[in-house]
Design an enzyme around this catalytic site. Structure first.
Site, PDB file in Angstrom:
ATOM      1  N   LYS A 145      -5.034  -9.521   5.642  1.00 55.44           N
ATOM      2  CA  LYS A 145      -4.459  -8.590   4.668  1.00 55.44           C
ATOM      3  C   LYS A 145      -3.074  -8.144   5.142  1.00 55.44           C
ATOM      4  CE  LYS A 145      -4.987  -3.762   3.169  1.00 55.44           C
ATOM      5  NZ  LYS A 145      -5.793  -2.534   3.229  1.00 55.44           N
ATOM      6  N   LYS A 198      -1.724   8.248  -2.166  1.00 63.74           N
ATOM      7  CA  LYS A 198      -2.150   8.903  -0.922  1.00 63.74           C
ATOM      8  C   LYS A 198      -1.386  10.213  -0.754  1.00 63.74           C
ATOM      9  CE  LYS A 198      -2.941   4.506   1.481  1.00 63.74           C
ATOM     10  NZ  LYS A 198      -4.364   4.589   1.823  1.00 63.74           N
ATOM     11  N   ASP A 216      -0.635  -1.244   7.501  1.00 64.22           N
ATOM     12  CA  ASP A 216      -1.627  -1.840   6.597  1.00 64.22           C
ATOM     13  C   ASP A 216      -1.485  -3.369   6.529  1.00 64.22           C
ATOM     14  OD1 ASP A 216      -3.914  -1.321   5.154  1.00 64.22           O
ATOM     15  OD2 ASP A 216      -2.886  -0.996   3.257  1.00 64.22           O
ATOM     16  N   ASP A 270      -5.860   2.357  -4.832  1.00 64.14           N
ATOM     17  CA  ASP A 270      -5.776   2.424  -3.377  1.00 64.14           C
ATOM     18  C   ASP A 270      -6.841   1.547  -2.705  1.00 64.14           C
ATOM     19  OD1 ASP A 270      -4.706   3.174  -0.954  1.00 64.14           O
ATOM     20  OD2 ASP A 270      -5.848   5.036  -0.811  1.00 64.14           O
ATOM     21  N   GLU A 292      -6.755  -1.663  -2.736  1.00 62.08           N
ATOM     22  CA  GLU A 292      -5.952  -2.847  -3.089  1.00 62.08           C
ATOM     23  C   GLU A 292      -6.117  -3.999  -2.107  1.00 62.08           C
ATOM     24  OE1 GLU A 292      -4.196  -1.773   0.285  1.00 62.08           O
ATOM     25  OE2 GLU A 292      -4.594  -0.298  -1.270  1.00 62.08           O
ATOM     26  N   ARG A 324      -8.774  -5.234  -0.745  1.00 62.72           N
ATOM     27  CA  ARG A 324      -9.864  -6.130  -1.141  1.00 62.72           C
ATOM     28  C   ARG A 324      -9.465  -7.017  -2.319  1.00 62.72           C
ATOM     29  NH1 ARG A 324     -13.802  -1.167  -2.035  1.00 62.72           N
ATOM     30  NH2 ARG A 324     -12.607  -0.652  -0.175  1.00 62.72           N
TER      31      ARG A 324
END
Length: 335
Positions: A102, A114, A125, A184, A186, A188
Site C-alpha cells: 500500500k 482525519k 501511509d 478513510d 482507502e 483496502r
C-alpha cells in the site's frame, strides 16, 4: 572461518542498505513523494539493480476497470499509479512470490477527514510499499533463488471537487462492487485492485500484502507486533517464523466467515468499512474478498510497526522499514 564471516557481513550490509532505502523513502514528505514521482524513483531503482519495471498509469487503470484505485486518487492533482518491480530470480521463471504494498503517499482521510492530531504523520501511509520495494531490492542484491514481484498500489487520498465520496459505489477490477462507508478506508480499496491484478497477471505461488491498514491493529497489538491474517496455515506459519527469526514479529488474527456479515453490502456487494468492531480483522476480511481461495495469501497490517516516534535499539525515530528482514527470511526459507 574468516571467509564465512565476511560473507555474512556482506549479506548483512546488503540487507541493511535495502532497509535504509525503505526508511529514507518512507520518511520523505508528500510534497516530495507522490504516486508519479514514486513511479519515477522505482524506475530509476530498477535500472540500478537490473530489475524489470512496469508502470500502469491512471488512464490504463480506469480503462481496465480498476475503479477502486482510480477513485481513491481522483481527488489529487497527482493521479494513481500501479508500479510493478520484478526480480527474475534464479529458478527459471517459476511461479513468483508476489509482495503487494500500500502506497498512500498522503492520507487526508478524504471527505471522511482525519482530525489534526491523526493527520500528522500520514506521509507514513506508504510504508507497506516501501517494505515490498525494499524486499525486492534485497532479493536482487543478495541473489536469492526465488522470483519476486513487488506490486505497489500508489495513490494520494485528497479532498477536492474530483474526490470520491461516502455513499459512492465503485466497481473494482474483480467486478465486485464496493459501497463507500468511509473514504478513510482507502488502503483496502487500492489493495483490492492490486491483489486482483497480481493474481491475474502473475499466477503467484504466494501473495503477501504489507499495509499500514488500520488504527484497530495498533489498538490490538500496539507497536510491538504487526497483525497477520491469512487464508493458508502453512504460509501464515512460515511468515510468523520469519518474524520471530528477524525480530519483525507478527501475531495472527482470525478471518472467520462470520466477520463477512459486518461488511455485507446493501446496494453493492461489500462495504469498505464495518465500524469499530474488530476493525483490524475487518480490513483483512475485506481484502480476502479479492483473493481466490486457491492462492495462498497473507495480509500483514503494519500500522503500528511501520514508524516509531522514539528511537528504538536498532532504529532511529521515523520510518522503520519493517517487513523487509521478515520477507527476506521467508524467501530464503523457500530455497
Amino acid at each position: 572461518s574468516g571467509s564465512g564471516l565476511e560473507k555474512k557481513l556482506e549479506e548483512s550490509q546488503k540487507l541493511a542498505a535495502a532497509v535504509n532505502l525503505a526508511r529514507d523513502w518512507g520518511h520523505e514528505p508528500a510534497n516530495v513523494i507522490n504516486p508519479v514521482s514514486l513511479a519515477a524513483r522505482v524506475t530509476e531503482l530498477a535500472g540500478q539493480y537490473n530489475l524489470k519495471v512496469t508502470v500502469v498509469d491512471d488512464k490504463a487503470l480506469a480503462e481496465m476497470g480498476a475503479g477502486a484505485i482510480h477513485a481513491v486518487g481522483k481527488g489529487s492533482q497527482t493521479p494513481s499509479r500501479l508500479i510493478l518491480l520484478e526480480y527474475p530470480g534464479k529458478d527459471g521463471g517459476a511461479e513468483p512470490v508476489v509482495l503487494v504494498g500500500k502506497a498512500i503517499t498522503f492520507d487526508t482521510g478524504g471527505y471522511s477527514l482525519k482530525d489534526s492530531s491523526n493527520i500528522l504523520g500520514m506521509k507514513y501511509d506508504k510504508c507497506g510499499a516501501m517494505a515490498v520495494i525494499g524486499a525486492v531490492v534485497a532479493a536482487a542484491s543478495l541473489g536469492l533463488k526465488t522470483r519476486v514481484i513487488a506490486v505497489v498500489a500508489a495513490a494520494e487520498n485528497m479532498v477536492s471537487g474530483e474526490a470520491y465520496r461516502p455513499d459512492d459505489i465503485l466497481t473494482t477490477l474483480s467486478g465486485k462492487t464496493v459501497e463507500i462507508i468511509s473514504t478513510d478506508a482507502e488502503g483496502r480499496l487500492v489493495l483490492a485492485d492490486a491483489l486482483t491484478y497480481a493474481a491475474r497477471n502473475f499466477k503467484p505461488r504466494a501473495m503477501v500484502d504489507f499495509a499500514t491498514l488500520t488504527g484497530g491493529c495498533v489498538v490490538a497489538l500496539g507497536k510491538v507486533r504487526a497483525g497477520l491474517m491469512s487464508n493458508d496455515d502453512a504460509l501464515a506459519a512460515a511468515l510468523y517464523n520469519a518474524g520471530e527469526t528477524t525480530h519483525e514479529r507478527l501475531w495472527r488474527l482470525p478471518l472467520d466467515e462470520e466477520y463477512e456479515q459486518q461488511i455485507k453490502g446493501d446496494d453493492g456487494d461489500i462495504k469498505n468499512s464495518g465500524g469499530r468492531e474488530a476493525s483490524a480483522i475487518i480490513g483483512g476480511t475485506f481484502l480476502k474478498n479479492f483473493v481466490e481461495p486457491v492462492v495462498p495469501w497473507a495480509h500483514i497490517d503494519i500500522a503500528g510497526t511501520a514508524s516509531t516516534s522514539k528511537d528504538l535499539p536498532y532504529c532511529q525515530k521515523g520510518a522503520t522499514g519493517f517487513g523487509i528482514r521478515l520477507a527476506v527470511a521467508y524467501l530464503k526459507a523457500l530455497e
